[in-house]
Design an enzyme around this catalytic site. Structure first.
Site, PDB file in Angstrom:
ATOM      1  N   HIS A 243       0.749  -1.158  -0.028  1.00  0.00           N
ATOM      2  CA  HIS A 243       0.103  -0.005  -0.094  1.00  0.00           C
ATOM      3  C   HIS A 243       0.910   1.186   0.133  1.00  0.00           C
ATOM      4  O   HIS A 243       0.385   2.347   0.665  1.00  0.00           O
ATOM      5  CB  HIS A 243      -0.818  -0.020   1.282  1.00  0.00           C
ATOM      6  CG  HIS A 243      -0.268  -0.213   2.548  1.00  0.00           C
ATOM      7  ND1 HIS A 243      -0.901  -0.937   3.614  1.00  0.00           N
ATOM      8  CD2 HIS A 243       0.852   0.758   3.041  1.00  0.00           C
ATOM      9  CE1 HIS A 243      -0.096  -0.865   4.717  1.00  0.00           C
ATOM     10  NE2 HIS A 243       1.002   0.122   4.264  1.00  0.00           N
TER      11      HIS A 243
ATOM     12  N   HIS B 266      -1.618   4.554   9.951  1.00  0.00           N
ATOM     13  CA  HIS B 266      -0.310   4.887  10.348  1.00  0.00           C
ATOM     14  C   HIS B 266      -0.146   6.315  10.948  1.00  0.00           C
ATOM     15  O   HIS B 266       0.771   7.070  10.631  1.00  0.00           O
ATOM     16  CB  HIS B 266       0.543   5.085   8.751  1.00  0.00           C
ATOM     17  CG  HIS B 266       0.737   4.001   8.130  1.00  0.00           C
ATOM     18  ND1 HIS B 266      -0.380   3.316   7.379  1.00  0.00           N
ATOM     19  CD2 HIS B 266       1.787   3.127   7.513  1.00  0.00           C
ATOM     20  CE1 HIS B 266       0.088   2.382   6.703  1.00  0.00           C
ATOM     21  NE2 HIS B 266       1.379   2.225   6.650  1.00  0.00           N
TER      22      HIS B 266
ATOM     23  N   HIS C 139      10.103  -4.058   3.701  1.00  0.00           N
ATOM     24  CA  HIS C 139      10.646  -2.707   3.564  1.00  0.00           C
ATOM     25  C   HIS C 139      10.982  -2.104   4.964  1.00  0.00           C
ATOM     26  O   HIS C 139      10.485  -2.400   5.912  1.00  0.00           O
ATOM     27  CB  HIS C 139       9.585  -1.811   2.836  1.00  0.00           C
ATOM     28  CG  HIS C 139       8.320  -1.520   3.519  1.00  0.00           C
ATOM     29  ND1 HIS C 139       7.215  -2.608   3.717  1.00  0.00           N
ATOM     30  CD2 HIS C 139       7.693  -0.314   3.804  1.00  0.00           C
ATOM     31  CE1 HIS C 139       6.145  -2.056   4.204  1.00  0.00           C
ATOM     32  NE2 HIS C 139       6.331  -0.674   4.310  1.00  0.00           N
TER      33      HIS C 139
ATOM     34  N   GLU D 111       4.306  -5.415   8.582  1.00  0.00           N
ATOM     35  CA  GLU D 111       2.899  -5.414   8.066  1.00  0.00           C
ATOM     36  C   GLU D 111       2.453  -6.257   7.105  1.00  0.00           C
ATOM     37  O   GLU D 111       1.294  -6.541   7.140  1.00  0.00           O
ATOM     38  CB  GLU D 111       2.767  -4.178   6.773  1.00  0.00           C
ATOM     39  CG  GLU D 111       3.125  -2.826   7.544  1.00  0.00           C
ATOM     40  CD  GLU D 111       2.782  -1.583   6.474  1.00  0.00           C
ATOM     41  OE1 GLU D 111       3.076  -0.540   6.847  1.00  0.00           O
ATOM     42  OE2 GLU D 111       3.161  -1.719   5.348  1.00  0.00           O
TER      43      GLU D 111
HETATM   44  C1  DHB Z   1       6.024   3.147   2.036  1.00  0.00           C
HETATM   45  C2  DHB Z   1       5.504   2.040   2.342  1.00  0.00           C
HETATM   46  C3  DHB Z   1       4.470   1.945   3.019  1.00  0.00           C
HETATM   47  O1  DHB Z   1       4.035   0.742   3.400  1.00  0.00           O
HETATM   48  C4  DHB Z   1       3.911   3.042   3.809  1.00  0.00           C
HETATM   49  O2  DHB Z   1       2.982   2.797   4.632  1.00  0.00           O
HETATM   50  C5  DHB Z   1       4.513   4.370   3.647  1.00  0.00           C
HETATM   51  C6  DHB Z   1       5.719   4.435   2.828  1.00  0.00           C
HETATM   52  C7  DHB Z   1       7.143   3.494   0.810  1.00  0.00           C
HETATM   53  O3  DHB Z   1       7.790   2.573   0.612  1.00  0.00           O
HETATM   54  O4  DHB Z   1       7.471   4.805   0.710  1.00  0.00           O
HETATM   55 FE    FE Z   2       2.493   1.012   5.387  1.00  0.00          FE
END
Ligand code: DHB
Ligand code: FE
Length: 277
Positions: free
Chosen positions: A12, A59, A191, A238
């Site tokens: 997302h 978030h 990530h 996540e």
């Molecule tokens: C990014 C990924 C995420 O899951 C999020 O909530 C905010 C930013 C990103 O990779 O930029």
């Molecule tokens: Fe996220």
């Protein structure tokens, strides 16, 4: 009784919202990401779900660090999006399915899950962007947002999240309704946005995890939260949303489509659709 048709899981990343608003789906950077979705949309168009349970992590838009429920669920008539500071154009409010909300609340609290029930709930990119990706024409079915805290430690364990997903499945199947329900799980895959490992991605783990959702869906419950953070990055955790969504289907599920593309922003972008057996 109601039926779960299957689940869709997807990353997302906020930048997806800007790309959709600027109609950059065919741009070289974006095309390999957006190409993952037409087969999933075709499956949804064939299956025609009447309602969606959307499992995601807020978030900091609706819940901030001062008040952070581990599990929270919406019981509203509609869900409003608002500016989160990412520069994404806000989307029109999403319709809620209040009967399904209360079915889930009654069942889950009855099954010993201590949910925070929200009569009002702002929804952030983790809810809105997957809805827009899956139903770009704005014809998403009425939804129930279900939030799992992955923002402020301590986080619920993968084992607990798996159990929550199972209970969501039981709640839907026990619902006295002829509706067809899809479960959407948004977040991940690997990530890390900040700190020394910013930009961390673990392709081997992501692909093993995606395979597990077909072959051995509770596989990830063997890991502690700290192990998951180590393996997938601070935000990669996540992927718990994927685990909950898959758990709602029960033991057997058939893979409809899967897609994996590295990177989008800082994220390993994955998507899967699984049909309930
Ligand atoms: C990014 C990924 C995420 O899951 C999020 O909530 C905010 C930013 C990103 O990779 O930029
Ligand atoms: Fe996220």
């Amino acid at each position: 009784m109601a039926r779960i048709i299957g689940c869709v899981t997807t990353s997302h990343v906020p930048a997806i919202g800007k790309a959709m608003a600027a109609q950059q789906q065919e741009a070289p950077y974006w095309k390999p990401f957006f190409d993952g979705f037409p087969p999933i949309r075709d499956w949804l168009a064939r299956e025609r779900p009447d309602a969606a349970v959307v499992i995601y992590n807020d978030h900091g838009l609706n819940f901030f660090l001062d008040k952070m429920p581990t599990f929270a669920i919406g019981a509203a008539e509609r869900y409003v999006n608002a500016d989160e500071g990412w520069g994404i154009p806000t989307l029109a409010p999403f319709a809620g399915d209040q009967d399904l909300s209360w079915q889930l609340i009654e069942h889950l609290i009855g099954a010993d899950f201590d949910l925070t029930t929200c009569q009002e709930m702002l929804v952030d990119h983790a809810f809105t962007l997957p809805m827009k990706l899956l139903w770009p024409d704005g014809d998403a079915p009425p939804a129930v947002p279900l939030c799992i805290n992955t923002v402020q430690f301590p986080l619920p364990s993968a084992r607990r999240v798996w159990a929550l997903g199972r209970a969501v499945g039981e709640a839907v199947r026990a619902w006295d309704s002829d509706k067809r329900v899809v479960v959407v799980g948004t977040g991940g895959l690997s990530h890390q946005l900040d700190g020394r490992r910013a930009g961390f991605i673990n392709k081997d783990f992501d692909q093993r995890f995606m395979r597990s959702l077909v072959e051995q869906p509770d596989w990830a419950t063997r890991y502690s939260i700290h192990e998951l953070v180590e393996l997938t990055g601070t935000q990669g955790v996540e992927l718990l949303m994927w685990l909950a969504a898959r758990a709602a289907l029960g033991d057997q599920a058939r893979l409809v489509h899967q897609h994996y593309h590295i990177p989008i922003s800082n994220t390993a972008a994955g998507a899967m659709a699984l049909a309930a057996a």
